[in-house]
Write a protein that holds these residues in place. Structure first.
Motif, PDB file in Angstrom:
ATOM      1  N   ALA A   1      83.804  36.697  36.191  1.00  0.00           N
ATOM      2  CA  ALA A   1      84.906  35.737  36.037  1.00  0.00           C
ATOM      3  C   ALA A   1      85.211  35.477  34.566  1.00  0.00           C
ATOM      4  CB  ALA A   1      84.563  34.429  36.747  1.00  0.00           C
ATOM      5  N   ALA A   2      84.189  35.330  33.746  1.00  0.00           N
ATOM      6  CA  ALA A   2      84.403  35.095  32.306  1.00  0.00           C
ATOM      7  C   ALA A   2      85.061  36.293  31.648  1.00  0.00           C
ATOM      8  CB  ALA A   2      83.070  34.769  31.631  1.00  0.00           C
TER       9      ALA A   2
ATOM     10  N   LYS B   1      88.763  36.362  32.647  1.00  0.00           N
ATOM     11  CA  LYS B   1      89.530  35.344  31.911  1.00  0.00           C
ATOM     12  C   LYS B   1      89.809  35.798  30.490  1.00  0.00           C
ATOM     13  CE  LYS B   1      88.162  31.042  34.111  1.00  0.00           C
ATOM     14  NZ  LYS B   1      87.424  29.783  33.902  1.00  0.00           N
ATOM     15  N   ARG B   2      88.849  36.483  29.905  1.00  0.00           N
ATOM     16  CA  ARG B   2      88.967  36.919  28.502  1.00  0.00           C
ATOM     17  C   ARG B   2      89.910  38.103  28.355  1.00  0.00           C
ATOM     18  NH1 ARG B   2      85.574  34.734  24.215  1.00  0.00           N
ATOM     19  NH2 ARG B   2      86.043  36.023  22.434  1.00  0.00           N
TER      20      ARG B   2
ATOM     21  N   GLN C   1      79.745  33.834  28.927  1.00  0.00           N
ATOM     22  CA  GLN C   1      80.638  33.753  27.773  1.00  0.00           C
ATOM     23  C   GLN C   1      80.274  34.780  26.698  1.00  0.00           C
ATOM     24  OE1 GLN C   1      83.421  32.096  28.009  1.00  0.00           O
ATOM     25  NE2 GLN C   1      82.704  31.398  30.000  1.00  0.00           N
TER      26      GLN C   1
END
Length: 79
Positions: free
Chosen positions: A73-74, A77-78, A44
């Motif tokens: 993956a984070a 997504k962002r 994150q």
């Protein structure tokens, strides 16, 4: 060490303002052995920093060997 994205970010302002082409930023440094991946930013955190870089005008950004599939993956997504 200046390779952490949060420490690198302030220096990119001048580059972004003057450049009229794609800018690439790659974070690479020595691993920190006591950490599981050798990388001290969680997924994150990395996604947040790269989001800030993208909003500033960095076109291509990447990390080093401590980035895991969870980091990627984070970031995805962002984006």
């Amino acid at each position: 060490m200046l390779s952490r994205p949060d420490l690198m970010y302030p220096f990119w302002g001048g580059v972004i303002e003057k450049a009229d082409l794609a800018i690439s930023c790659y974070e690479c440094r020595l691993a920190e052995p006591p950490l599981e991946t050798g990388f001290d930013l969680g997924p994150q955190d990395m996604a947040r920093y790269l989001g800030n870089f993208a909003r500033s005008g960095i076109n291509i950004a990447g990390g080093c060997c401590g980035n895991t599939p969870d980091h990627i993956a984070a970031i995805a997504k962002r984006s």
